[in-house]
Design an enzyme around this catalytic site. Sequence first.
Site, short mmCIF file in Angstrom:
data_model
loop_
_atom_site.label_atom_id
_atom_site.label_comp_id
_atom_site.label_asym_id
_atom_site.label_seq_id
_atom_site.Cartn_x
_atom_site.Cartn_y
_atom_site.Cartn_z
N HIS A 142 0.84 -1.19 0.00
CA HIS A 142 0.00 0.00 0.00
C HIS A 142 0.87 1.24 0.00
O HIS A 142 1.96 1.24 0.57
CB HIS A 142 -0.91 0.00 1.23
CG HIS A 142 -2.09 0.92 1.08
ND1 HIS A 142 -2.02 2.25 1.41
CD2 HIS A 142 -3.35 0.71 0.63
CE1 HIS A 142 -3.19 2.82 1.17
NE2 HIS A 142 -4.01 1.91 0.69
N ASP A 200 -7.99 -4.77 -0.24
CA ASP A 200 -8.54 -5.47 -1.42
C ASP A 200 -8.41 -6.98 -1.32
O ASP A 200 -9.07 -7.71 -2.05
CB ASP A 200 -7.83 -5.00 -2.69
CG ASP A 200 -8.01 -3.52 -2.93
OD1 ASP A 200 -9.16 -3.07 -2.91
OD2 ASP A 200 -7.01 -2.81 -3.12
#
Length: 240
Positions: A142, A200
């Site tokens: 991320h 996700d």
Amino acid sequence: IIAKMPTLAAMAYKYSIGHPFVYPDNSLGFGANFLNMMFSVPSEKYNLNPVCARALEKLMILHADHEQNASSSTVRLSGSSGANPFAVMASGVASLWGPLHGGANEAVLRMLEEIGTTDRIKIFIDKAKDKNDPFRLMGFGHRVYKNYDPRAMVLKNSCKEVLESLNIKNDPLLDIAMELERIALQDPYFIEHKLYPNVDFYSGIIYEAMGIPPQMFTVLFVVARTVGWMSQWTEMHEDP
């Protein structure tokens, strides 16, 4: 706009499968109302699963806003010209549409399907480490979180709750996901590069278990992120 977006999303889904539209039910909460609009039909009463409704609301909250990502920046840029909020939201949708932003959870699901079985995980781990191989492990890493994405931990637990409530005892995709996560968290390469599971990683598995098709994943991301976009737009105009 925040109220209409889930209605429009559910209507788009119903239209795509040739079903009649289901209007909102103001007696239901946000998650329950959306599931009812997605899956109920006029001919019979829809049995709402409260665990799925709660999980959907968690997903919506966790996807609502996340700093200056691509779509939020697009919303602010469009809004800076004085465009009305409907046009501004449309610009956010266009930005989120890209597979590197809103399509990431669908890509995770496709990756897990490509891996196929837990005994093939090492092959794909090695491919991900090979800088000459274009393969990427989706759902890891991320821009902001350089450790385990706290949203992923919430969804990991929520994923188990949903599968149990739906009596899905053996989900091969979840088995692959959990084993992939276990191996990656112990691998020096992933630790060194700070590649931890992100939000996700589990969301696609939850959506699929609920019966939401992959082509709707990005749409649901938009429904959730609309709250963040409107907050960004409002803040931009109110804060001199």
